[in-house]
Scaffold this motif. Structure first.
Motif, short mmCIF file in Angstrom:
data_model
loop_
_atom_site.label_atom_id
_atom_site.label_comp_id
_atom_site.label_asym_id
_atom_site.label_seq_id
_atom_site.Cartn_x
_atom_site.Cartn_y
_atom_site.Cartn_z
N SER A 32 27.99 54.34 9.01
CA SER A 32 28.02 52.92 9.36
C SER A 32 28.56 52.07 8.22
O SER A 32 28.94 50.93 8.42
CB SER A 32 26.62 52.44 9.74
OG SER A 32 26.09 53.20 10.80
N TYR A 54 24.00 51.71 14.68
CA TYR A 54 24.10 53.15 14.95
C TYR A 54 25.06 53.44 16.10
O TYR A 54 25.37 54.61 16.38
CB TYR A 54 22.72 53.76 15.23
CG TYR A 54 22.08 53.34 16.54
CD1 TYR A 54 22.35 54.01 17.72
CD2 TYR A 54 21.18 52.28 16.59
CE1 TYR A 54 21.75 53.65 18.92
CE2 TYR A 54 20.57 51.91 17.77
CZ TYR A 54 20.87 52.58 18.94
OH TYR A 54 20.28 52.21 20.12
N PHE A 70 28.77 54.51 16.03
CA PHE A 70 29.41 53.45 15.24
C PHE A 70 30.47 54.07 14.35
O PHE A 70 30.20 55.03 13.62
CB PHE A 70 28.37 52.72 14.40
CG PHE A 70 28.91 51.51 13.69
CD1 PHE A 70 29.00 50.30 14.36
CD2 PHE A 70 29.32 51.57 12.37
CE1 PHE A 70 29.49 49.17 13.71
CE2 PHE A 70 29.81 50.46 11.73
CZ PHE A 70 29.90 49.25 12.40
N GLY A 72 32.38 52.51 11.96
CA GLY A 72 32.49 51.96 10.61
C GLY A 72 33.93 51.75 10.21
O GLY A 72 34.77 51.34 11.00
N THR A 134 21.12 48.46 16.77
CA THR A 134 20.89 48.64 15.33
C THR A 134 19.53 49.29 15.12
O THR A 134 18.68 49.32 16.01
CB THR A 134 20.93 47.30 14.58
OG1 THR A 134 19.91 46.43 15.12
CG2 THR A 134 22.29 46.62 14.73
N TRP A 215 21.57 59.77 14.87
CA TRP A 215 21.91 59.05 13.64
C TRP A 215 20.89 59.36 12.55
O TRP A 215 21.25 59.62 11.40
CB TRP A 215 21.97 57.55 13.90
CG TRP A 215 22.53 56.76 12.75
CD1 TRP A 215 23.79 56.28 12.62
CD2 TRP A 215 21.82 56.33 11.57
NE1 TRP A 215 23.93 55.60 11.43
CE2 TRP A 215 22.74 55.62 10.76
CE3 TRP A 215 20.52 56.48 11.10
CZ2 TRP A 215 22.39 55.07 9.54
CZ3 TRP A 215 20.17 55.95 9.87
CH2 TRP A 215 21.10 55.24 9.10
#
Length: 520
Positions: A32, A54, A70, A72, A134, A215
């Motif tokens: 992330s 996540y 996610f 990123g 999240t 995650w």
């Protein structure tokens, strides 16, 4: 293998904490991004990381779709990637009305705790957004085990409301005392998490939960956690999601143990919605805001629904006359992640066989009864119905779930919670019984009313309860046995009366002294 993958692995090794070298709130590298934390508000030796994404924001084409990890900024070197501010909680997921009607508090005898609970139910949608997937991590790697047991806590509130940022789930106390890591997360609820159309992905909230667990497995080492010791615990609807998880992911569980508190299990009267009901509720909303009936091509329907505002969609969710409010868009039977035959699945052992901690409060429905009297005093549900509800939806299904698990030789631990402390009572009555969710307040050591002094016996019992949860998380097979708890056996004194007479201790009784058979 890409160079970025090699660099990422190297950075994770570098960022993995070493006991004694940890700086509170230090940056931790994850897919992330670099997450920057802070010290916990009351215990500055605890690091807290809030609002870590996540999953990709479930908006646009991802509304009513399965979550995606996610991404990123994997195309950038970590040194150039923007950091994530982990000092603030992410937005809560959209909620729908939980209780119907306008609250009337005059003459109801609500205590300060009761009024605070009411305020939580009516606080509205001001902090919500669909970009809400999240999670939050509380950790204290500088002391204790180098690789700590991890508890992922799934919030409750009926699949319609609730949030991981609720002050009830503040993890700093249990993490400070008990040498574990606590993780909470948001998942999509109501129509956004459990849409009903058979043409669409359903039970999305359960898929959100699975991605959050993945995650944690992949990233918790950077926070000092042990990915081989992950306990998944939920309360109320969160317990329901945990139990659904145990039947959905038998072949790849990830988790090493599970807990169901104020346990709504898959064996309860809160059955998964049938497909016809789920479809009716979905069609009710699409007809209301898109003016499209069942004969309309689904691609047009879903395109319309993805172009409506969050407020338009939530306003169209059906509200029943039941005082509990919206009962639309629960987990529904899709035959893939949610099923219709949980009694048979439990009887034949087709669930994740990991140690189980399961408990109920002395009077689960007291909470519902008190709040319903405020919202719908003329509903006339009646005490007998509440007693039957407590029996059918909580104590009986929990005892059945415990029995089926124990019969297969899986370590099982069962409790009833009896604590009755003045600061936590919802009414000013001289004596109350432990109500739905009050065991969660105890374990986290959180206050319904900030600033109200807690009873000395309550503080002792809370510390004991946190120790029990941590003992279970650290060693699910024998941790509670060494803590003094007997392993569950329907025919022996093995049900722990937690907080009996507000005292600390096991006070075990035969399950029949607390559990009752189902009426269905």
């Amino acid at each position: 293998m890409k160079l970025s993958d090699v660099l990422f692995g190297a950075i994770l090794c570098i960022s993995a904490p070493v006991r004694g070298e940890w700086t509170v709130g230090q940056g931790v590298y994850t897919p992330s991004g670099l997450v920057l934390g802070s010290a916990a508000s009351k215990l500055p030796s605890v690091s807290v990381y809030r609002g870590i994404p996540y999953a990709q924001p479930p908006i646009g084409e991802l509304r009513f779709a399965a979550p995606l990890p996610f991404s990123g900024n994997t195309h950038l070197p970590f040194s150039d990637s923007p950091s994530i501010d982990g000092t603030k909680f992410g937005a809560s997921c959209p909620v729908s009305s939980y209780f119907a009607g306008k609250p009337v508090t005059k003459g109801k005898g609500l205590s300060a705790a009761g009024l605070a609970t009411l305020a939580q139910l009516t606080k509205g949608n001001n902090d919500t957004s669909e970009d809400c997937l999240t999670l939050n991590v509380w950790t204290k790697p500088q002391t204790g085990e180098e690789k700590k047991a991890v508890v992922i806590w799934v919030h409750g509130k009926g699949y319609t409301t609730g949030s991981s940022s609720d002050p009830v789930y503040d993890g700093q106390f249990i993490v400070n005392e008990q040498d574990i890591i606590l993780v909470t997360f948001n998942y999509r609820m109501n129509i956004f998490g459990f849409p009903g159309s058979y043409l669409n992905t359903r039970n999305i909230g359960l898929l959100d939960q699975r991605l959050a667990v993945e995650w944690v497995r992949d990233n918790i080492a950077g926070f000092g956690g042990d990915p081989a010791r992950i306990t998944l615990i939920g309360d109320s609807a969160g317990a329901g999601l945990v139990d659904l998880y145990s039947f959905a992911y038998v072949d790849d569980p990830i988790i090493s143990s599970m807990g169901l508190l104020s346990g709504t299990t898959s064996l309860s009267g809160w059955d998964p919605d049938s497909l016809p009901k789920a479809e009716r509720d979905w069609n009710s909303v699409t007809c209301d805001i898109c003016r499209m009936g069942t004969e309309t091509d689904f691609a047009k329907v879903i395109a319309c629904m993805r172009n409506k505002t969050t407020a338009e969609i939530t306003a169209a969710i059906p509200i029943t006359t039941n005082p509990y409010g919206s009962k639309s868009f629960f987990p529904n039977n899709d035959g893939k992640t949610v099923f219709s035959d949980y009694y048979e699945l439990a009887r034949t052992g087709k669930f994740i066989k990991v140690p189980l901690l399961i408990g109920n409060t002395d009077d689960e429905t007291a909470y519902h009864r008190i709040m319903a009297d405020v919202f719908a005093p003329s509903y006339g549900y009646g005490q007998t119905n509440y007693d039957n509800e407590r029996r059918n939806y909580y104590t009986c299904p929990a005892s059945e779930r415990a029995r089926h698990t124990a019969d297969l030789g899986v370590p099982t631990w069962r409790y009833g919670y009896f604590g009755d402390f003045k600061d936590a009572r919802l009414t000013t009555a001289a004596h109350g019984r432990a109500y739905h969710g009050s065991d969660v307040l105890l374990i986290f050591g959180t206050e319904l009313v900030p600033g109200v002094k807690q009873d000395a016996d309550e503080l002792k019992l809370a510390k004991y309860a946190r120790g029990a949860v941590a003992a279970f998380a650290r060693n699910p097979k024998t941790g509670l046995k060494t803590y003094g708890w007997p392993q569950y056996n329907p025919k022996a004194k093995s049900l722990v009366q937690l907080g009996k007479d507000n005292k600390v201790g096991t006070f075990a009784v035969t399950p029949a002294a607390f559990d009752t058979g189902c009426l269905y």
